[in-house]
Design an enzyme around this catalytic site. Structure first.
Site: not given
Ligand code: NAD
Ligand code: TDX
Length: 332
Positions: A188, A121-123, A152, A148
């Site tokens: 979000f 992630t960019d975080e 990562k 988190y």
């Molecule tokens: P998600 O939470 O929707 O899915 C995570 C998946 O991993 C689930 O299917 C869960 O069952 C599985 N999992 C969790 N713990 C496990 C374990 N111990 N063993 C096996 N499986 C396990 O997550 P997502 O939003 O799809 O994110 C996927 C990846 O992308 C993550 O590595 C996250 O850090 C990265 N990422 C997410 C975002 C975003 O905006 N959501 C952005 C950048 C990077």
């Molecule tokens: O109810 C809400 N209200 C609100 O204002 C929620 C759930 C979030 N927020 C804000 C927090 C953040 O500034 O919205 C923004 C996005 O929140 P999230 O969806 O929780 O994402 P963020 O914390 O930015 O992280 C996401 O992007 C990077 C993913 O969850 C991560 O897995 C990924 O690495």
């Protein structure tokens, strides 16, 4: 080609599975997923069992990991605990899955000499000021803020060390915020859409001036495939689609697209340590690997996402109440 996709039953992992299922019809796909609260078998429905196999195991279990990956050509690692708010409530599963799980996979791919792609992630770079003219690049120093993002960051460091010390054939990608269908209602955008569908108001943390750099999940999938096939071993690629928007703008747009008054939302308590802004410079990926995003119209992508949640209530409804109870505990 046999590929193992960890976390392939989650939001982005399952999108990647569907993407390679259609883009690479001769590949065998093994999904390795523990089916935590965030994983859902339904995300993989419609795929032929002869080509896609689901192994329900934890990535922290070395025997199960070894057995699943030993004859694979590549492992693409999406599995993680992924939600910042959960990490502020209970950090341990983040340390366990994100760090120990990644370590366990690295040891297995080292033993069997398997190509590895680590999804991050960019975080990990911390946050930017609103007026900072720079974006994150692969050279930006790591400076994570939350349990988190720090776990990562730790997992990325393990991958880098395994490349340098043991010659593991790995690449890393750091992507910005994803949106699209099948995203858990804790996040979000789906939280706000489903709050409106349940006749409640969207909930904006703090003032809502925090900026996220939105990318459609299918563009993330196409970028990961490009890196897997054409990326240089040991390199880090940033994935983003120039989608910076502040949270207030996004909430207002969701309300507008759902036919509501765009001012009809609540301000709730801010997230502790809340990162102000993320912004990705993806030029290495676009220039070196020729990747380009396809979903460049955010409003259109958001409208399609809203329609998906409207049409798939049976998918999100079972998670909704429990999610909102967790938020109540956090006061958000
Ligand atoms: P998600 O939470 O929707 O899915 C995570 C998946 O991993 C689930 O299917 C869960 O069952 C599985 N999992 C969790 N713990 C496990 C374990 N111990 N063993 C096996 N499986 C396990 O997550 P997502 O939003 O799809 O994110 C996927 C990846 O992308 C993550 O590595 C996250 O850090 C990265 N990422 C997410 C975002 C975003 O905006 N959501 C952005 C950048 C990077
Ligand atoms: O109810 C809400 N209200 C609100 O204002 C929620 C759930 C979030 N927020 C804000 C927090 C953040 O500034 O919205 C923004 C996005 O929140 P999230 O969806 O929780 O994402 P963020 O914390 O930015 O992280 C996401 O992007 C990077 C993913 O969850 C991560 O897995 C990924 O690495």
């Amino acid at each position: 080609m046999k590929i193992v996709v960890t976390g392939g039953a989650g939001f982005i992992g399952s999108n990647f599975v569907h993407y390679i299922y259609s883009e690479r019809p001769d590949w065998q796909i093994v999904v390795l997923d523990a089916l935590t609260y965030a994983g859902n078998k339904e995300n993989l429905s419609g795929l032929d069992d002869n080509r896609v196999q689901l192994v329900v195991e934890n990535i922290c279990n070395p025997e199960a990991v070894d057995e699943t990956v030993k004859d694979a050509d590549a492992v693409v690692h999406f599995a993680a605990e992924s939600h910042n708010d959960n990490s502020l409530h209970t950090p341990w599963p983040f340390v366990e899955t994100n760090i120990i799980g990644t370590y366990t996979l690295l040891e297995a791919v080292r033993k069997h000499n398997i190509r590895f792609h680590h999804v991050s992630t960019d975080e990990v770079y911390g946050d930017l000021e609103l007026d900072d003219p720079h974006k994150f690049t692969p050279e930006t120093p790591y400076n994570p803020s939350s349990p988190y993002s720090s776990t990562k960051a730790g997992s990325d460091m393990l991958v880098r060390a395994w490349v340098r010390s043991f010659g593991v054939q790995a690449t890393i990608s750091n992507c910005s915020n994803n949106y699209g269908p099948y995203q858990h209602v804790e996040k979000f955008i789906p939280r706000q859409i489903t709050e409106i569908l349940e006749d409640r108001k969207p909930k904006l943390y703090g003032t809502g001036e925090n900026v996220r750099d939105w990318i459609h999940t299918e563009d993330h999938s196409s970028a990961v495939l490009a890196i897997l096939e054409k990326g240089k071993i040991g390199e880090t690629y940033l994935i983003g689609a120039n989608g910076e928007k502040n949270n207030k703008e996004v909430v207002e747009l969701i309300l507008e697209l759902m036919g509501k008054n765009s001012a009809d939302y609540d301000h709730v308590n801010d997230r502790p340590g809340h990162d102000m802004r993320y912004a990705i410079d993806a030029s290495k990926l676009t220039k070196e690997l020729g990747w380009q995003p396809v979903f460049t119209d955010f409003s259109k992508g958001l409208e399609n996402t809203i329609n998906w949640y409207k049409q798939n209530e049976s998918w999100w409804k079972p998670q909704k109440q429990e999610t909102e109870e967790k938020y109540k505990e956090l006061g958000r």
